[in-house]
Design an enzyme around this catalytic site. Structure first.
Site, PDB file in Angstrom:
ATOM      1  N   GLU A 138      60.640  -7.292 164.005  1.00  0.00           N
ATOM      2  CA  GLU A 138      59.730  -8.421 163.804  1.00  0.00           C
ATOM      3  C   GLU A 138      59.157  -8.968 165.105  1.00  0.00           C
ATOM      4  OE1 GLU A 138      62.514  -7.900 162.184  1.00  0.00           O
ATOM      5  OE2 GLU A 138      62.266  -8.402 160.061  1.00  0.00           O
TER       6      GLU A 138
HETATM    7  N1  COA Z   1      53.293  -1.599 155.791  1.00  0.00           N
HETATM    8  C1  COA Z   1      52.244  -0.921 155.275  1.00  0.00           C
HETATM    9  N2  COA Z   1      52.100   0.397 155.357  1.00  0.00           N
HETATM   10  C2  COA Z   1      53.097   1.080 155.927  1.00  0.00           C
HETATM   11  C3  COA Z   1      54.228   0.458 156.462  1.00  0.00           C
HETATM   12  C4  COA Z   1      54.308  -0.951 156.379  1.00  0.00           C
HETATM   13  N3  COA Z   1      55.353  -1.631 156.846  1.00  0.00           N
HETATM   14  N4  COA Z   1      55.038   1.407 156.996  1.00  0.00           N
HETATM   15  C5  COA Z   1      54.425   2.585 156.774  1.00  0.00           C
HETATM   16  N5  COA Z   1      53.247   2.386 156.138  1.00  0.00           N
HETATM   17  C6  COA Z   1      52.261   3.392 155.729  1.00  0.00           C
HETATM   18  C7  COA Z   1      51.553   3.983 156.939  1.00  0.00           C
HETATM   19  O1  COA Z   1      50.486   3.157 157.349  1.00  0.00           O
HETATM   20  C8  COA Z   1      51.094   5.307 156.389  1.00  0.00           C
HETATM   21  O2  COA Z   1      49.942   5.083 155.613  1.00  0.00           O
HETATM   22  P1  COA Z   1      48.729   6.176 155.611  1.00  0.00           P
HETATM   23  O3  COA Z   1      49.327   7.367 154.890  1.00  0.00           O
HETATM   24  O4  COA Z   1      47.660   5.488 154.825  1.00  0.00           O
HETATM   25  O5  COA Z   1      48.400   6.451 157.036  1.00  0.00           O
HETATM   26  C9  COA Z   1      52.227   5.699 155.414  1.00  0.00           C
HETATM   27  O6  COA Z   1      52.930   4.487 155.146  1.00  0.00           O
HETATM   28  C10 COA Z   1      53.194   6.670 156.019  1.00  0.00           C
HETATM   29  O7  COA Z   1      53.611   6.170 157.261  1.00  0.00           O
HETATM   30  P2  COA Z   1      54.182   7.120 158.406  1.00  0.00           P
HETATM   31  O8  COA Z   1      54.411   6.278 159.616  1.00  0.00           O
HETATM   32  O9  COA Z   1      53.300   8.308 158.559  1.00  0.00           O
HETATM   33  O10 COA Z   1      55.571   7.580 157.717  1.00  0.00           O
HETATM   34  P3  COA Z   1      56.853   8.194 158.385  1.00  0.00           P
HETATM   35  O11 COA Z   1      57.667   8.689 157.258  1.00  0.00           O
HETATM   36  O12 COA Z   1      56.529   9.117 159.483  1.00  0.00           O
HETATM   37  O13 COA Z   1      57.638   6.920 159.040  1.00  0.00           O
HETATM   38  C11 COA Z   1      58.459   4.631 159.049  1.00  0.00           C
HETATM   39  C12 COA Z   1      58.187   5.920 158.213  1.00  0.00           C
HETATM   40  C13 COA Z   1      58.918   3.566 158.079  1.00  0.00           C
HETATM   41  C14 COA Z   1      59.536   4.928 160.083  1.00  0.00           C
HETATM   42  C15 COA Z   1      57.153   4.224 159.778  1.00  0.00           C
HETATM   43  O14 COA Z   1      56.085   4.239 158.823  1.00  0.00           O
HETATM   44  C16 COA Z   1      57.180   2.845 160.385  1.00  0.00           C
HETATM   45  O15 COA Z   1      57.771   2.668 161.451  1.00  0.00           O
HETATM   46  N6  COA Z   1      56.491   1.861 159.757  1.00  0.00           N
HETATM   47  C17 COA Z   1      56.312   0.530 160.323  1.00  0.00           C
HETATM   48  C18 COA Z   1      57.421  -0.373 159.895  1.00  0.00           C
HETATM   49  C19 COA Z   1      57.238  -1.774 160.428  1.00  0.00           C
HETATM   50  O16 COA Z   1      56.903  -1.988 161.593  1.00  0.00           O
HETATM   51  N7  COA Z   1      57.445  -2.745 159.541  1.00  0.00           N
HETATM   52  C20 COA Z   1      57.300  -4.137 159.836  1.00  0.00           C
HETATM   53  C21 COA Z   1      58.639  -4.732 160.016  1.00  0.00           C
HETATM   54  S1  COA Z   1      58.525  -6.383 160.546  1.00  0.00           S
END
Ligand code: COA
Length: 263
Positions: A138
């Site tokens: 966060e």
């Molecule tokens: N909110 C909205 N969309 C999200 C998301 C989130 N928190 N986390 C992932 N997505 C979406 C991505 O934008 C992507 O969308 P797209 O296909 O339209 O490009 C899709 O999910 C796949 O994400 P990707 O990063 O390619 O998947 P991955 O399996 O390689 O990794 C995670 C998964 C969860 C490790 C990675 O997506 C991540 O780190 N997400 C961010 C999490 C985050 O910062 N959350 C906020 C916490 S405060």
């Protein structure tokens, strides 16, 4: 039981309730609809008498990617009142999950980020794929792990919570185990067997006893010593006289399985 959920799935497999986060295309990130659906599902689960264990997991590659950052885009223009209402809904969802009388196993099939770590922390037992990643990220967005903090701090303890709240570091399974976030790590293809093993352990114990264990865990730590002594003595006195305690003790002496025992 309500059906027609859009963002989650509910399946009753025998006496085990499976709650599956079901927005795999965004890695099961929370939007307001998912928060509200999870909240009402747990409010209903908590009142049922045909459930003994709950398993919480995610569909697809991730467990839960935390707040849906696209939905958070709308939040940018929210007033204080709108933000407050939204955050209270999240806190209420965690309240319902935390007050579930049945043991909840988190089956962490992949990444658990931000609020996803909160979901992990509010569960009673956490079995994770050894490929899972965790982060309280966060602060990277200029925010804090607010509504999840009661559960995460309780689970990790102050030392680990200070480290991971403040750094937002993304950690793998070894550190998650060391931080107390995860109970057991297994290869992805062994996840179901590990969950099954825990479910069986739980089905061999008295359901009311398990619910009371959860009450003790919730109530005792914040009680002054004297009050804790009185409260715990009352709890065990009632349970010894209750149907389940009587049955459990009789079954032991009669060398048979108690009537709640399920294979
Ligand atoms: N909110 C909205 N969309 C999200 C998301 C989130 N928190 N986390 C992932 N997505 C979406 C991505 O934008 C992507 O969308 P797209 O296909 O339209 O490009 C899709 O999910 C796949 O994400 P990707 O990063 O390619 O998947 P991955 O399996 O390689 O990794 C995670 C998964 C969860 C490790 C990675 O997506 C991540 O780190 N997400 C961010 C999490 C985050 O910062 N959350 C906020 C916490 S405060």
């Amino acid at each position: 039981m309500s059906s027609g959920y859009k963002t989650i799935k509910f399946e009753l497999r025998g006496k085990v309730a499976w709650v599956i986060l079901n927005r795999p295309e965004v890695r099961n990130a929370f939007n307001s609809e998912m928060i509200s659906e999870l909240s009402s599902l747990f409010a209903e689960i908590n009142e049922r008498d045909d459930i003994r264990v709950v398993v919480l997991t995610g569909e697809g590659k991730a467990f839960c990617a935390g707040a849906d950052l696209k939905w958070m885009g709308d939040v940018l223009n929210y007033s204080y009142e709108e933000n407050l209402e939204d955050s209270k809904n999240l806190a209420e969802m965690f309240y319902h999950i935390n007050n579930c009388p049945f043991p909840i196993i988190a089956r962490v099939n992949g990444a658990a980020i931000g609020g996803g770590c909160g979901l992990v922390a509010v569960c009673d037992m956490v079995i994770a794929s050894d490929k899972a990643q965790f982060s309280l990220s966060e602060v990277k967005l200029g925010l804090v792990p607010a509504c999840i903090s009661p559960y995460v701090i309780r689970r990790m303890g102050d030392k680990n919570a200070r480290e991971y709240f403040l750094t937002g570091e993304r950690i793998g399974i070894e550190k998650a185990l060391a931080a107390g976030l995860v109970n057991e790590a297994v290869a992805e293809d062994k996840l179901d067997a590990a969950v099954d093993r825990r479910v069986k352990q739980l089905l061999s114990s008295g359901p009311k006893a398990l619910a009371w264990c959860k009450q003790l865990l919730k109530n005792v730590p914040s009680m002054p010593e004297k009050e804790a002594g009185e409260y715990t003595a009352e709890v065990i006195a009632k349970l010894r006289m209750g149907d389940e305690g009587q049955e459990g003790m009789k079954a032991f002496f009669e060398k048979r399985k108690p009537n709640w025992y399920e294979e």
